[in-house]
Structures are given as C-alpha cells and as structure tokens.
Design an enzyme around this catalytic site. Structure first.
Site, PDB file in Angstrom:
ATOM      1  N   ARG A   1     -42.894 -23.233  16.799  1.00 21.07           N
ATOM      2  CA  ARG A   1     -43.141 -21.829  17.122  1.00 21.07           C
ATOM      3  C   ARG A   1     -42.020 -20.973  16.536  1.00 21.07           C
ATOM      4  NH1 ARG A   1     -44.344 -24.716  21.896  1.00 21.07           N
ATOM      5  NH2 ARG A   1     -46.499 -24.427  22.620  1.00 21.07           N
TER       6      ARG A   1
ATOM      7  N   LYS B   1     -41.577 -23.098  25.798  1.00 22.40           N
ATOM      8  CA  LYS B   1     -42.744 -22.535  26.485  1.00 22.40           C
ATOM      9  C   LYS B   1     -43.214 -23.422  27.635  1.00 22.40           C
ATOM     10  CE  LYS B   1     -47.271 -20.495  25.515  1.00 22.40           C
ATOM     11  NZ  LYS B   1     -48.266 -20.185  24.474  1.00 22.40           N
TER      12      LYS B   1
ATOM     13  N   ARG C   1     -47.975 -21.754  12.021  1.00 22.83           N
ATOM     14  CA  ARG C   1     -48.197 -22.841  12.987  1.00 22.83           C
ATOM     15  C   ARG C   1     -49.681 -23.213  13.039  1.00 22.83           C
ATOM     16  NH1 ARG C   1     -46.202 -25.247  17.813  1.00 22.83           N
ATOM     17  NH2 ARG C   1     -47.552 -25.009  19.640  1.00 22.83           N
TER      18      ARG C   1
ATOM     19  N   HIS D   1     -48.202 -29.372  22.714  1.00 19.90           N
ATOM     20  CA  HIS D   1     -49.199 -28.953  23.697  1.00 19.90           C
ATOM     21  C   HIS D   1     -49.264 -29.953  24.843  1.00 19.90           C
ATOM     22  CE1 HIS D   1     -51.532 -26.405  20.522  1.00 19.90           C
ATOM     23  NE2 HIS D   1     -50.506 -25.761  21.046  1.00 19.90           N
TER      24      HIS D   1
ATOM     25  N   TYR E   1     -56.111 -23.678  17.934  1.00 21.52           N
ATOM     26  CA  TYR E   1     -55.356 -23.922  16.713  1.00 21.52           C
ATOM     27  C   TYR E   1     -56.137 -24.665  15.630  1.00 21.52           C
ATOM     28  CZ  TYR E   1     -51.081 -22.344  18.957  1.00 21.52           C
ATOM     29  OH  TYR E   1     -50.131 -21.584  19.557  1.00 21.52           O
TER      30      TYR E   1
END
Length: 394
Positions: free
Chosen positions: A210, A260, A340, A363, A373
C-alpha cells in the site's frame, strides 16, 4: 370544587404568562435533599396530562427522563468532541467536515426524542445523488454513533438510526489496473525518472504494498539474507552482495504507525528489479545526506525528501502522474494505489492462485482480493517474487 390529584400523580396548572398548561412531578431527590422536578407543557390540558403520564411511566419503569430540548446538533457536537478518542487530526477534521456539511444542516434542529426512522430514511435518500456509498456510510455512522452516545447518557430512549438501511450512493470512479503492456511502459519511464520515484513505482507494482506502507518503510526493514550468519540482516549491515532480499511491511503512516490490519503485517521477498531500484535509491540518498549537512533529519525512511523528512501523499501523487504521462497514459486518471491493483491483476493473469495473492497483499481472506482487486483470472500456478522476476525480468 376541583378534585385534588392523588399523591404521585404530579401537578397540573395553567400558566397565564405562557398561555400553556404546565404539568410537573417530583421524580426524586439530589444527594443534598433537593427535589428533582420534571416538567412538561401543552396547549391543552389533555396534551399536558399525556406528557405527564409519559414522564411518570418512564420514572416508574426505572428509565431516565429524556430531556425535551436536546437536539440532534447537541448529540453530534458532543460525540465529535468526546467520542473520537485517539483518532488522528486528519480523521477528526474529516468527521467534523461531514457533520457540518451533511448531518447538522439537514437534521440538526430536530429534537432528538422526536427523530424518527422516516426522518433518517428521507435524509439518506436525499443524499444518494450527491454522495457515494462510502460517504453515505460515513454520515450514517456519525449520526448513529452520536445517538448511541446520547442513549448512554440518558438523552434519548432508543436509537432509530440503527434501524435504517444505508442506500446505494452515486457511482464513483471505478478503480482500475494497468495491463501488462501499460505496466511495462510505466516501469520503463520510472527507470528514467529520479531514484525515489523509480523505487516507489517498482516496489508498488512488484510487491503490491500500500502507498501508506511504502511511505513509512524504514531502511532497517530492508533486509538481506546473510549466509555467513544464516540470518536476515538490514542492508546497512549486510550490504548488497547477497542473493536474497526482503522487506518487512510492519508499519504505515496511519495513526500510531500501525498497518491497516493484523494480517497486513508481512515480510515479502523482493524481486531483483526492486533490489536494484532500492540500491540506487540508497546511493542517491547518501549523496543527498552529504549535501544537506546539518539540515538532514535522520528518520531512516526509505522514501524521504532531500533533507530526510517524510514525503507526503501529494508529493507521491504529483511525481507518479508525471511518470504515467510520460508512459503515454492520462496522468489525472491514475493514482498510486492503482499500482497495487495492477500487482494483483498481473499476478492473477500469470496464474498465481488467489490464496497466494491474498497473503502477498496482506488481506485477511480472499473475499476482498476477489471482489475488489482482482481484474483478471487465469488458472496457472506460480509464486510471488519469482513470478514477478519472470514477468518483468531482472
């Protein structure tokens, strides 16, 4: 003769000055022994009696008596001041902006106890042509949390916002991914640009980090496998004369430096093209440090300014779009985060399983990878860095 009301039924009288019937009842006493009196009023005797009965019923049921003059604005302002905890300054500013622009002008004057499901549904429906779904969720969340906070403080008896569904908002610009040909064109132009943007684009596209993770990447988290020590060591200590390199994606520019999610903390082997770009960046940074002298700030950041300070999202976006323009694409139509997306698509197109891609991008499961994605799906099996070396060459 007027019949006297029974003890505990409260009082009822006509207020000549206000031209209203006033109902009052004692609901308890303060620690100092002072009576706690709750009042209600109505234009008619029947209306005042009904309000008085409601106060008495709530009191007998053990419920706090909600104030009649507490508005949605009061609830939202209280939550904005006391409910955001350790959120970053940017997040606090965003919530205040959305509240001031979308929540308070539409619903702020409404008495909180009178706010209804219909009020909220109509308000959200009226915003669907103006805001995207994410923004609708945000303003719904502001109001929902504000009313929950008010419930905890006995300002209202129930939260009608929690009963409302969030509608679909207007369609935004869909995220997209570079094709393999476009990715190669962008990489070619990146290698003609400055060392910082070259490394930034190469890492974004070839390891799928990211943008917030790359901006927080430290040199101490760029490591090489030292065969003599049988250990991964920072390149500053191990040097560049090794065959295996990796990065520890353990930080981001988010509040407190956390990634995240927990699964976003990951260690990724670097394709050779990334190693070459980082080595050139380190050499250029050492030169910049010498030129800056005392102005240099030793932050250990991989991506920094000419004086060592952190780069901003604006810095990255501006320089990235210049490279995209040079590659023959329209710069304003692309953002750094779409590198990404492109990483996921190129790997998937080359046959890497969705489970492996999900782990590479950090993820928690494959659902996000598949629905957001992944833009191309192919059935061949390969692995992360090795696959990238094969696709783009070293």
């Amino acid at each position: 003769m007027t019949e006297r009301r029974s003890r505990g039924d409260g009082g009822l009288h006509w207020d000549e000055k206000r031209q209203r019937w006033i109902a009052s009842v004692t609901v308890g006493y303060t620690p100092a022994g002072k009576r706690i009196v709750k009042k209600a009023s109505g234009k008619t005797k029947t209306e005042a009696k009904a309000k008085l009965k409601e106060i008495i019923r709530d009191y007998e049921d053990g419920l706090a008596i909600a104030p009649t003059n507490y508005t949605v604005t009061d609830a939202v302002r209280y939550w904005l001041e006391h409910g955001l905890g350790a959120r970053s300054g940017a997040t606090v500013k965003m919530y205040n902006t959305y509240a001031d622009k979308h929540v308070i002008p539409a619903l702020g004057a409404r008495k909180l106890r009178d706010l209804s499901v219909e009020d909220v549904d109509k308000w959200l429906a009226g915003k669907t042509g103006e805001l995207g779904t994410r923004s609708l969720k945000l303003i719904h969340g502001i109001l929902n949390r504000s009313v929950k906070s008010a419930m905890r403080r006995d300002k209202v008896k129930r939260n009608v916002v929690d009963l409302c569904d969030i509608p679909e908002g207007r369609a935004g610009r869909p995220s997209k991914a570079l094709t393999l040909a476009q990715a190669l064109a962008v990489l070619t132009q990146a290698e003609k640009s400055g060392e910082r943007m070259r490394a930034y684009i190469v890492l974004s596209l070839l390891i799928g980090a990211r943008t917030e993770e790359l901006r927080a990447l430290l040199w101490s988290h760029v490591v090489a496998y030292d065969e003599s020590h049988a250990a991964w060591l920072p390149v500053a200590q191990a040097g560049w004369e090794h065959s295996d390199f990796a990065v520890y994606v353990w930080r981001s520019v988010r509040q407190k430096g956390d990634t995240k999610t927990v699964k976003s903390r990951r260690s990724l082997k670097l394709p050779q093209r990334c190693v070459d770009a980082l080595r050139l960046l380190k050499e250029a940074q050492d030169v910049a440090r010498g030129k800056a002298g005392e102005r240099w700030q030793d932050t250990d950041l991989v991506f920094c300014t000419r004086t060592g300070t952190p780069v901003t999202a604006h810095n990255v976006r501006r320089d990235f779009r210049k490279v995209v323009e040079a590659a023959g694409l329209t710069g304003r139509e692309w953002s750094p985060r779409e590198l990404r997306h492109s990483f996921v698509s190129v790997l998937s197109d080359s046959g890497v399983p969705i489970e492996d891609i999900s782990r590479l991008v950090g993820h928690s499961n494959t659902v996000v990878t598949e629905t957001v994605y992944r833009h191309q799906i192919r059935p061949v099996i390969m692995q992360g860095a090795a696959a990238m070396d094969k696709i783009f060459g070293s």
